[in-house]
Design a protein around this motif. Sequence first.
Motif, PDB file in Angstrom:
ATOM      1  N   GLU A 168       0.943  -1.114  -0.094  1.00  0.00           N
ATOM      2  CA  GLU A 168      -0.048   0.259  -0.013  1.00  0.00           C
ATOM      3  C   GLU A 168       0.750   1.543  -0.196  1.00  0.00           C
ATOM      4  O   GLU A 168       0.602   1.957   1.011  1.00  0.00           O
ATOM      5  N   GLN A 171      -0.734   4.824   0.274  1.00  0.00           N
ATOM      6  CA  GLN A 171      -1.787   4.727   0.811  1.00  0.00           C
ATOM      7  C   GLN A 171      -2.382   6.218   1.780  1.00  0.00           C
ATOM      8  O   GLN A 171      -1.316   6.680   2.416  1.00  0.00           O
ATOM      9  N   GLN A 178       2.350  11.068  -4.283  1.00  0.00           N
ATOM     10  CA  GLN A 178       2.049   9.498  -4.929  1.00  0.00           C
ATOM     11  C   GLN A 178       2.511  10.099  -6.653  1.00  0.00           C
ATOM     12  O   GLN A 178       2.945   8.881  -7.269  1.00  0.00           O
ATOM     13  N   HIS A 199      -2.263  -2.094  -3.824  1.00  0.00           N
ATOM     14  CA  HIS A 199      -2.675  -1.271  -4.004  1.00  0.00           C
ATOM     15  C   HIS A 199      -4.869  -1.641  -3.889  1.00  0.00           C
ATOM     16  O   HIS A 199      -4.697  -2.774  -4.451  1.00  0.00           O
ATOM     17  N   HIS A 200      -5.498  -0.330  -3.701  1.00  0.00           N
ATOM     18  CA  HIS A 200      -6.968  -0.290  -3.566  1.00  0.00           C
ATOM     19  C   HIS A 200      -7.713   0.936  -3.906  1.00  0.00           C
ATOM     20  O   HIS A 200      -9.063   0.590  -4.076  1.00  0.00           O
ATOM     21  N   HIS A 201      -6.958   1.535  -4.730  1.00  0.00           N
ATOM     22  CA  HIS A 201      -7.442   2.416  -5.568  1.00  0.00           C
ATOM     23  C   HIS A 201      -7.628   1.813  -6.642  1.00  0.00           C
ATOM     24  O   HIS A 201      -7.098   2.292  -7.991  1.00  0.00           O
ATOM     25  N   THR A 204      -6.450   4.757  -9.991  1.00  0.00           N
ATOM     26  CA  THR A 204      -5.517   3.936 -10.724  1.00  0.00           C
ATOM     27  C   THR A 204      -4.689   3.456 -10.836  1.00  0.00           C
ATOM     28  O   THR A 204      -3.564   3.350 -11.384  1.00  0.00           O
TER      29      THR A 204
END
Length: 252
Positions: A168, A171, A178, A199-201, A204
């Motif tokens: 992450e 985050q 970024q 990665h969580h978004h 992107t």
Amino acid sequence: MEYNHGTVACQTWDLSVAYRAAPVLRRVNFSVPVGSVMGIVGPNGAGKSTLIKAMLGLVKPLSGTSGFFGRPLDQVRRRVGYMPQGTGVDWDFPTTVIDLVTMGTYGELGWFRRPGKAERARAMAALEQTGIPELASRQIGELSGGQRQRAFLARSLVQAPDLYFMDEPFQSIDARSQQAMVEVLYDLSAQGKTCVIVHHHLATVRDYCNQVTLLNGRVVASGPADEVFTKENIRTAYEAREGAEAFLETAV
């Protein structure tokens, strides 16, 4: 089990992990091509961080194994770097950014050598690469969230591995940080280095990663982002019901 040589940076075979008898990963098989930026993507609790920790020996698997550049980890450990989440760091510890980054050289120096001018020069070069050389003498407790992540990335760069695991890395950081970190990922990939990022978004993923593994306890799909990062696979990974999937519109 058969190791792949030359074209695969790391891979797993039938990797399973449980915490207190609760299954987290079930027979995970995946591989990461050399020179790629692989995003491990999935909902909360999907086992994303657990996967990289199990591969690196930080969590003991129930079954299965992992390989790195065609070998077990203990034979190529210096070729593999790990950037953990910053939540477990004591940011009140009295040390400077340059000292934090220089810690990345400790593995090659061993127990009896101390970092010298050469190591500190490498640390400064890494801070230049991540865009924060002016913070070298700053106390780590004074850093913002984005600055902390860039300092952590610089420490990983100093190790000069061929394979980077990052948990992450984007985050809760600002857009400027970024972008600076993404540029580093692109540079590493252009040099033939390999990056595996949790990665969580979703919005992107395509911008940051050219390979994707969609994970939810098991591998839903893994491969080139253009092929596997589809609405159908995302819906399956996130167990999205009809009418409850508005987030998909920004994902692909």
